[in-house]
Design a protein around this motif. Structure first.
Motif, PDB file in Angstrom:
ATOM      1  N   GLU A   2       0.834  -1.192   0.000  1.00 52.45           N
ATOM      2  CA  GLU A   2       0.000   0.000   0.000  1.00 52.45           C
ATOM      3  C   GLU A   2       0.875   1.251   0.000  1.00 52.45           C
ATOM      4  O   GLU A   2       2.003   1.238   0.479  1.00 52.45           O
ATOM      5  CB  GLU A   2      -0.922   0.014   1.225  1.00 52.45           C
ATOM      6  CG  GLU A   2      -1.979  -1.067   1.192  1.00 52.45           C
ATOM      7  CD  GLU A   2      -1.491  -2.383   1.786  1.00 52.45           C
ATOM      8  OE1 GLU A   2      -0.325  -2.464   2.217  1.00 52.45           O
ATOM      9  OE2 GLU A   2      -2.270  -3.338   1.787  1.00 52.45           O
ATOM     10  N   ALA A   3       0.335   2.336  -0.527  1.00 54.79           N
ATOM     11  CA  ALA A   3       1.099   3.577  -0.680  1.00 54.79           C
ATOM     12  C   ALA A   3       1.712   4.049   0.628  1.00 54.79           C
ATOM     13  O   ALA A   3       2.877   4.455   0.672  1.00 54.79           O
ATOM     14  CB  ALA A   3       0.206   4.670  -1.268  1.00 54.79           C
ATOM     15  N   VAL A   9       7.673   6.834   1.158  1.00 51.82           N
ATOM     16  CA  VAL A   9       6.554   7.570   1.751  1.00 51.82           C
ATOM     17  C   VAL A   9       6.731   7.639   3.265  1.00 51.82           C
ATOM     18  O   VAL A   9       6.501   8.683   3.882  1.00 51.82           O
ATOM     19  CB  VAL A   9       5.204   6.938   1.361  1.00 51.82           C
ATOM     20  CG1 VAL A   9       4.048   7.566   2.129  1.00 51.82           C
ATOM     21  CG2 VAL A   9       4.972   7.065  -0.149  1.00 51.82           C
ATOM     22  N   ARG A  10       7.179   6.547   3.863  1.00 56.60           N
ATOM     23  CA  ARG A  10       7.429   6.537   5.314  1.00 56.60           C
ATOM     24  C   ARG A  10       8.532   7.526   5.682  1.00 56.60           C
ATOM     25  O   ARG A  10       8.430   8.233   6.676  1.00 56.60           O
ATOM     26  CB  ARG A  10       7.784   5.137   5.786  1.00 56.60           C
ATOM     27  CG  ARG A  10       6.589   4.227   5.813  1.00 56.60           C
ATOM     28  CD  ARG A  10       6.982   2.833   6.269  1.00 56.60           C
ATOM     29  NE  ARG A  10       5.803   2.062   6.497  1.00 56.60           N
ATOM     30  CZ  ARG A  10       5.523   1.438   7.626  1.00 56.60           C
ATOM     31  NH1 ARG A  10       6.372   1.465   8.623  1.00 56.60           N
ATOM     32  NH2 ARG A  10       4.414   0.762   7.755  1.00 56.60           N
ATOM     33  N   LEU A  19       0.454  11.795   2.579  1.00 52.47           N
ATOM     34  CA  LEU A  19      -0.163  11.498   1.285  1.00 52.47           C
ATOM     35  C   LEU A  19      -1.387  12.385   1.074  1.00 52.47           C
ATOM     36  O   LEU A  19      -2.181  12.588   2.001  1.00 52.47           O
ATOM     37  CB  LEU A  19      -0.578  10.032   1.205  1.00 52.47           C
ATOM     38  CG  LEU A  19       0.543   9.031   0.980  1.00 52.47           C
ATOM     39  CD1 LEU A  19       0.045   7.613   1.241  1.00 52.47           C
ATOM     40  CD2 LEU A  19       1.105   9.154  -0.427  1.00 52.47           C
ATOM     41  N   ALA A  20      -1.516  12.905  -0.121  1.00 51.22           N
ATOM     42  CA  ALA A  20      -2.699  13.701  -0.458  1.00 51.22           C
ATOM     43  C   ALA A  20      -3.938  12.811  -0.337  1.00 51.22           C
ATOM     44  O   ALA A  20      -3.884  11.616  -0.630  1.00 51.22           O
ATOM     45  CB  ALA A  20      -2.573  14.249  -1.875  1.00 51.22           C
ATOM     46  N   GLY A  95       1.137   8.297 -12.742  1.00 52.18           N
ATOM     47  CA  GLY A  95       2.121   7.510 -12.012  1.00 52.18           C
ATOM     48  C   GLY A  95       2.772   8.193 -10.832  1.00 52.18           C
ATOM     49  O   GLY A  95       3.918   7.894 -10.500  1.00 52.18           O
ATOM     50  N   ARG A  96       2.058   9.101 -10.178  1.00 49.11           N
ATOM     51  CA  ARG A  96       2.632   9.819  -9.037  1.00 49.11           C
ATOM     52  C   ARG A  96       1.774   9.653  -7.785  1.00 49.11           C
ATOM     53  O   ARG A  96       0.560   9.627  -7.871  1.00 49.11           O
ATOM     54  CB  ARG A  96       2.747  11.313  -9.328  1.00 49.11           C
ATOM     55  CG  ARG A  96       3.718  11.642 -10.426  1.00 49.11           C
ATOM     56  CD  ARG A  96       3.814  13.122 -10.638  1.00 49.11           C
ATOM     57  NE  ARG A  96       4.791  13.421 -11.683  1.00 49.11           N
ATOM     58  CZ  ARG A  96       5.205  14.635 -11.987  1.00 49.11           C
ATOM     59  NH1 ARG A  96       4.719  15.673 -11.337  1.00 49.11           N
ATOM     60  NH2 ARG A  96       6.088  14.823 -12.933  1.00 49.11           N
ATOM     61  N   LEU A  97       2.454   9.577  -6.664  1.00 48.43           N
ATOM     62  CA  LEU A  97       1.806   9.695  -5.362  1.00 48.43           C
ATOM     63  C   LEU A  97       2.166  11.078  -4.851  1.00 48.43           C
ATOM     64  O   LEU A  97       3.354  11.406  -4.719  1.00 48.43           O
ATOM     65  CB  LEU A  97       2.334   8.647  -4.377  1.00 48.43           C
ATOM     66  CG  LEU A  97       1.941   7.205  -4.630  1.00 48.43           C
ATOM     67  CD1 LEU A  97       2.679   6.284  -3.664  1.00 48.43           C
ATOM     68  CD2 LEU A  97       0.436   7.027  -4.486  1.00 48.43           C
ATOM     69  N   TRP A  98       1.175  11.891  -4.602  1.00 56.62           N
ATOM     70  CA  TRP A  98       1.415  13.253  -4.141  1.00 56.62           C
ATOM     71  C   TRP A  98       1.443  13.284  -2.622  1.00 56.62           C
ATOM     72  O   TRP A  98       0.625  12.637  -1.958  1.00 56.62           O
ATOM     73  CB  TRP A  98       0.326  14.189  -4.661  1.00 56.62           C
ATOM     74  CG  TRP A  98       0.476  14.444  -6.117  1.00 56.62           C
ATOM     75  CD1 TRP A  98      -0.156  13.794  -7.141  1.00 56.62           C
ATOM     76  CD2 TRP A  98       1.343  15.398  -6.733  1.00 56.62           C
ATOM     77  NE1 TRP A  98       0.256  14.293  -8.345  1.00 56.62           N
ATOM     78  CE2 TRP A  98       1.177  15.284  -8.119  1.00 56.62           C
ATOM     79  CE3 TRP A  98       2.235  16.332  -6.238  1.00 56.62           C
ATOM     80  CZ2 TRP A  98       1.873  16.069  -9.027  1.00 56.62           C
ATOM     81  CZ3 TRP A  98       2.934  17.126  -7.137  1.00 56.62           C
ATOM     82  CH2 TRP A  98       2.750  16.994  -8.511  1.00 56.62           C
ATOM     83  N   LEU A  99       2.389  14.043  -2.102  1.00 57.41           N
ATOM     84  CA  LEU A  99       2.501  14.259  -0.663  1.00 57.41           C
ATOM     85  C   LEU A  99       2.468  15.754  -0.398  1.00 57.41           C
ATOM     86  O   LEU A  99       3.017  16.540  -1.178  1.00 57.41           O
ATOM     87  CB  LEU A  99       3.794  13.651  -0.119  1.00 57.41           C
ATOM     88  CG  LEU A  99       3.834  12.122  -0.226  1.00 57.41           C
ATOM     89  CD1 LEU A  99       4.703  11.707  -1.373  1.00 57.41           C
ATOM     90  CD2 LEU A  99       4.323  11.516   1.062  1.00 57.41           C
ATOM     91  N   LEU A 100       1.815  16.112   0.696  1.00 60.65           N
ATOM     92  CA  LEU A 100       1.622  17.518   1.045  1.00 60.65           C
ATOM     93  C   LEU A 100       2.117  17.754   2.468  1.00 60.65           C
ATOM     94  O   LEU A 100       2.110  16.842   3.294  1.00 60.65           O
ATOM     95  CB  LEU A 100       0.135  17.864   0.965  1.00 60.65           C
ATOM     96  CG  LEU A 100      -0.603  17.461  -0.313  1.00 60.65           C
ATOM     97  CD1 LEU A 100      -2.103  17.679  -0.141  1.00 60.65           C
ATOM     98  CD2 LEU A 100      -0.064  18.224  -1.501  1.00 60.65           C
ATOM     99  N   ARG A 101       2.537  18.973   2.726  1.00 53.67           N
ATOM    100  CA  ARG A 101       2.848  19.412   4.089  1.00 53.67           C
ATOM    101  C   ARG A 101       1.833  20.477   4.465  1.00 53.67           C
ATOM    102  O   ARG A 101       1.434  21.279   3.616  1.00 53.67           O
ATOM    103  CB  ARG A 101       4.248  20.022   4.172  1.00 53.67           C
ATOM    104  CG  ARG A 101       5.349  19.014   4.203  1.00 53.67           C
ATOM    105  CD  ARG A 101       6.642  19.668   4.569  1.00 53.67           C
ATOM    106  NE  ARG A 101       6.916  20.778   3.641  1.00 53.67           N
ATOM    107  CZ  ARG A 101       8.108  21.264   3.399  1.00 53.67           C
ATOM    108  NH1 ARG A 101       9.149  20.791   4.013  1.00 53.67           N
ATOM    109  NH2 ARG A 101       8.275  22.253   2.558  1.00 53.67           N
TER     110      ARG A 101
END
Length: 149
Positions: A2-3, A9-10, A19-20, A95-101
């Protein structure tokens, strides 16, 4: 995998990235999020489909879990691209996993999302996937980022 379990990601999570949200109403969020508070990693995650069968009272009597097929993923991506087009946002790169702060003085991503929803309600903008809600979110995120310096 999983993402949220991918090592990259971790690692980013330890640095404050999240993760968005995957909910369709937030599909536009990475596009309007301030660029210095968003990033991405290649999506090499496994997505899962859970099929359930219920009895007459609504109790789950059987559950089956299987990876989402490539065809199902393509259908989901087409739907997401159509949703983006519907609110006037260009197609997202595949093909992207977006991450946000979190931006501004907000402690976490949920607090930012709660703020966006509260601002929309206060201004009479329906909370949901629409051009008006996406524009309000873009303005609010920009103001929060500017206020933080």
């Amino acid at each position: 995998m999983e993402a949220d379990r991918l090592p990259e990601v971790r690692e980013l999570g330890e640095l404050g990235w999240v993760l968005a949200p995957e909910a369709p109403m937030w599909v536009f969020l990475p596009f309007v999020w301030p660029s210095n508070a968003r990033t991405w990693v290649p999506d090499r995650s496994t997505r899962w489909q859970i099929d359930t069968t219920t009895d007459g009272s609504g109790r789950v009597v059987e559950a089956e879990c299987h990876p989402v097929t490539e065809t199902e993923q393509e259908t989901q991506e087409r739907d997401a691209l159509a949703d983006l087009a519907g609110v006037g946002i260009p197609p997202r790169p595949p093909g992207r996993l977006w991450l946000l702060r979190p931006v501004g003085g907000f402690e976490d991503l949920d607090a930012v999302l709660d703020h966006l929803c509260a601002q929309a309600e206060a201004r009479g903008v329906p909370v949901g996937l629409s051009a008006a809600f996406a524009a309000l979110c873009a303005d609010e995120l920009e103001a929060a980022a500017d206020a933080a310096g």
